[in-house]
Design an enzyme around this catalytic site. Structure first.
Site, PDB file in Angstrom:
ATOM      1  N   TYR A  50       0.864  -1.086  -0.065  1.00  0.00           N
ATOM      2  CA  TYR A  50       0.145   0.081  -0.123  1.00  0.00           C
ATOM      3  C   TYR A  50       0.887   1.084  -0.011  1.00  0.00           C
ATOM      4  O   TYR A  50       1.912   1.325   0.859  1.00  0.00           O
ATOM      5  CB  TYR A  50      -0.902   0.237   1.136  1.00  0.00           C
ATOM      6  CG  TYR A  50      -2.136   0.060   0.787  1.00  0.00           C
ATOM      7  CD1 TYR A  50      -3.023   0.924   0.296  1.00  0.00           C
ATOM      8  CD2 TYR A  50      -3.395  -1.272   1.293  1.00  0.00           C
ATOM      9  CE1 TYR A  50      -4.049   1.128  -0.042  1.00  0.00           C
ATOM     10  CE2 TYR A  50      -4.501  -1.280   0.748  1.00  0.00           C
ATOM     11  CZ  TYR A  50      -5.131  -0.125  -0.012  1.00  0.00           C
ATOM     12  OH  TYR A  50      -6.351  -0.083  -0.339  1.00  0.00           O
ATOM     13  N   ASP A 195      -5.700  13.539 -25.311  1.00  0.00           N
ATOM     14  CA  ASP A 195      -5.888  12.215 -24.920  1.00  0.00           C
ATOM     15  C   ASP A 195      -5.314  11.377 -26.283  1.00  0.00           C
ATOM     16  O   ASP A 195      -6.005  11.196 -27.005  1.00  0.00           O
ATOM     17  CB  ASP A 195      -7.338  12.024 -24.715  1.00  0.00           C
ATOM     18  CG  ASP A 195      -7.611  10.594 -24.540  1.00  0.00           C
ATOM     19  OD1 ASP A 195      -6.480   9.621 -24.583  1.00  0.00           O
ATOM     20  OD2 ASP A 195      -8.482  10.326 -23.983  1.00  0.00           O
TER      21      ASP A 195
HETATM   22  C1  PLP Z   1      -9.152   7.933 -26.382  1.00  0.00           C
HETATM   23  C2  PLP Z   1      -9.292   7.067 -25.224  1.00  0.00           C
HETATM   24  N1  PLP Z   1      -9.096   7.701 -23.934  1.00  0.00           N
HETATM   25  C3  PLP Z   1      -9.286   6.933 -22.755  1.00  0.00           C
HETATM   26  C4  PLP Z   1      -9.735   5.721 -22.993  1.00  0.00           C
HETATM   27  C5  PLP Z   1     -10.223   5.011 -21.786  1.00  0.00           C
HETATM   28  O1  PLP Z   1      -9.030   4.199 -21.310  1.00  0.00           O
HETATM   29  P1  PLP Z   1      -9.581   2.729 -20.165  1.00  0.00           P
HETATM   30  O2  PLP Z   1     -10.198   1.835 -21.113  1.00  0.00           O
HETATM   31  O3  PLP Z   1      -8.184   2.287 -19.750  1.00  0.00           O
HETATM   32  O4  PLP Z   1     -10.319   3.324 -19.026  1.00  0.00           O
HETATM   33  C6  PLP Z   1      -9.563   4.846 -23.956  1.00  0.00           C
HETATM   34  C7  PLP Z   1      -9.981   3.702 -24.292  1.00  0.00           C
HETATM   35  O5  PLP Z   1     -10.248   3.170 -25.086  1.00  0.00           O
HETATM   36  C8  PLP Z   1      -9.592   5.805 -25.092  1.00  0.00           C
HETATM   37  O6  PLP Z   1      -9.153   5.070 -26.665  1.00  0.00           O
END
Ligand code: PLP
Length: 434
Positions: A50, A195
């Site tokens: 932990y 992202d």
């Molecule tokens: C662009 C994008 N962001 C976030 C995620 C979320 O990831 P997780 O499935 O690990 O929560 C994904 C998953 O497919 C994704 O394609």
């Protein structure tokens, strides 16, 4: 059940899954095969510990070694992306996106992201996701050419004044123009977050431009093209720190106590191993081959890809064919996922396309000539479902698909293709599987 019997059962099932991963063609673009070293770190005794908090600031004792591991992972992440701050504790991509949203926005603030139906992710403002339950979500979309409609994006941004704009996709086969996003974010003083979960490997490999010079924050999952364990990283850019010098603390507080408790230290160690691997020159070759393979495969299937994935419309095979195609391809040993296409003519549940990609196949050493063979099998499978159109009447769909599944399961040609696929796939090694 005794624990011995239960354990035996689990390992038998893992062996079954290993067989599927070795003798099938894994073409879901968000999946990959991790190395034996990543698996070793992931299966290590680090899971016993932990470590709530951050290195040097833990709630529990005994974290001397864990601190070194986490600091090492953070340093590798900073080096790989050229950023001043990195966080590696998020359990996965969705909680990482939640942490970023909590750090940047107050509940009710406007967040803007690409619509799910245009290839965006759930956490970027989709219906039923935290991002639209606790925040005011506005979605931009793609145009008729399936590319991001920047005119619409600008109009929506000026109208709704988002606090946060997401640039990132989950089913989008084109490169992203971060400069254009930056321009629009600056018009409304929004925090711009990339992202790049799907394309991180391509960015590291130099196949795609890095978002780092243009955005304030970057999130990436670690388990897709990056080829690490399931997990995520949050990075703050120089620009992001200039925009908000408090951002580091805000993200830390959003991770813990905001969302999470103890980090998964085995996962952190495995992320560090995968980052070491991504820093090697061989990773650049791997990334270039992913994109080359996707481009060859797309061409053979009559479409285009500038990434690792292909979004294939099946409208020429019939109405609402995605579900039938996914099922028939799985029967033939080829794993893809059904997907909506822009302007979806059928239904989000029974869509008109499939999404497939090359990261996992490329990890097995497959090249362009292999993609041509695979495209051949895919086209043969799709011919087998021609005419199995989804009923237009919604109440007939469930029974229809039940019958279709039976029919596909009995199809002799699909069984022949499966044998060919298994023979072919079995020749390629799978990292991490003997
Ligand atoms: C662009 C994008 N962001 C976030 C995620 C979320 O990831 P997780 O499935 O690990 O929560 C994904 C998953 O497919 C994704 O394609």
């Amino acid at each position: 059940m005794s624990s011995h019997v239960a354990t035996k059962k689990v390992f038998k099932l893992i062996a079954e899954e290993a067989y599927r991963q070795k003798y099938g063609l894994e073409m879901i673009p968000s999946e990959n095969y991790v190395s034996a070293d990543v698996l070793k770190a992931l299966g290590s005794i680090l899971t016993n510990k932990y470590s709530e908090g951050f290195p040097g600031r833990r709630y529990y004792g005994g974290n001397e070694v864990i601190d070194k591991i986490e600091n090492y992972a953070v340093d590798l992440a900073k080096k790989l992306f050229g950023v001043p701050a990195a966080f590696v504790q998020s359990y996965s991509g969705s909680p990482a996106n939640m942490a970023i949203t909590m750090a940047v926005c107050e509940p009710g603030d406007v967040v803007m992201g690409l619509a799910l139906s245009s290839g965006g992710h759930l956490t970027h403002g989709a219906h039923l996701s935290f991002s639209s339950i606790f925040y005011s979500a506005v979605n931009y979309s793609v145009g008729k050419d399936w590319k991001i409609d920047f005119k619409e994006l600008e109009t929506l941004a000026k109208k709704h004044k988002p606090k946060l704009i997401w640039v990132g996709t989950t089913a989008y086969p084109f490169k992203l123009d971060y400069k254009k996003f930056r321009k629009i974010a600056d018009m409304v003083n929004a925090t711009l977050v990339a992202d790049c979960s799907h394309i991180t490997g391509l960015i590291i490999g130099g196949v795609h431009e890095s978002p780092v010079p243009y955005v304030d924050i970057v999130m990436t999952t670690t388990h897709k093209t990056l080829r690490g364990p399931r997990g995520a990283m949050i990075l703050i850019t120089e620009r992001g720190l200039r925009k908000d010098p408090e951002m580091k603390g805000k993200i830390e507080r959003a991770i813990i106590p905001g969302i999470q408790g103890g980090p998964h230290n085995h996962q952190t160690a495995a992320i560090a191993v995968s980052l070491e691997e991504a820093l090697k020159p061989s990773f650049k070759k791997y990334a270039a081959q992913i994109a080359k393979n996707a481009s060859v495969l797309a061409k053979e299937l009559g479409t285009v890809s500038e990434t690792h994935l292909i979004l294939l419309s099946l409208t020429k095979y019939g109405y609402g064919m995605g579900y039938q195609a996914q099922y028939a391809l799985e029967e033939a040993g080829i794993t893809v996922n059904k997907n909506t296409i822009p302007g979806e003519p059928a239904s989000p549940f029974y869509p008109s396309g499939i999404r497939l990609g090359t990261p996992a196949l490329t990890s097995r050493g497959m090249k362009g000539s292999d993609m041509i063979k695979i495209a051949g099998w895919i086209k043969r499978v799709l011919e087998e479902i021609r005419g199995l159109d989804l009923p237009k009447e919604q109440d007939k769909r469930k029974d229809f698909l039940k019958e279709v599944k039976k029919e596909i399961h009995k199809n002799k040609n699909l069984k022949i293709i499966r044998k060919e696929v298994e023979k072919f796939a079995g020749k390629f090694p799978v990292p991490g599987i003997k």
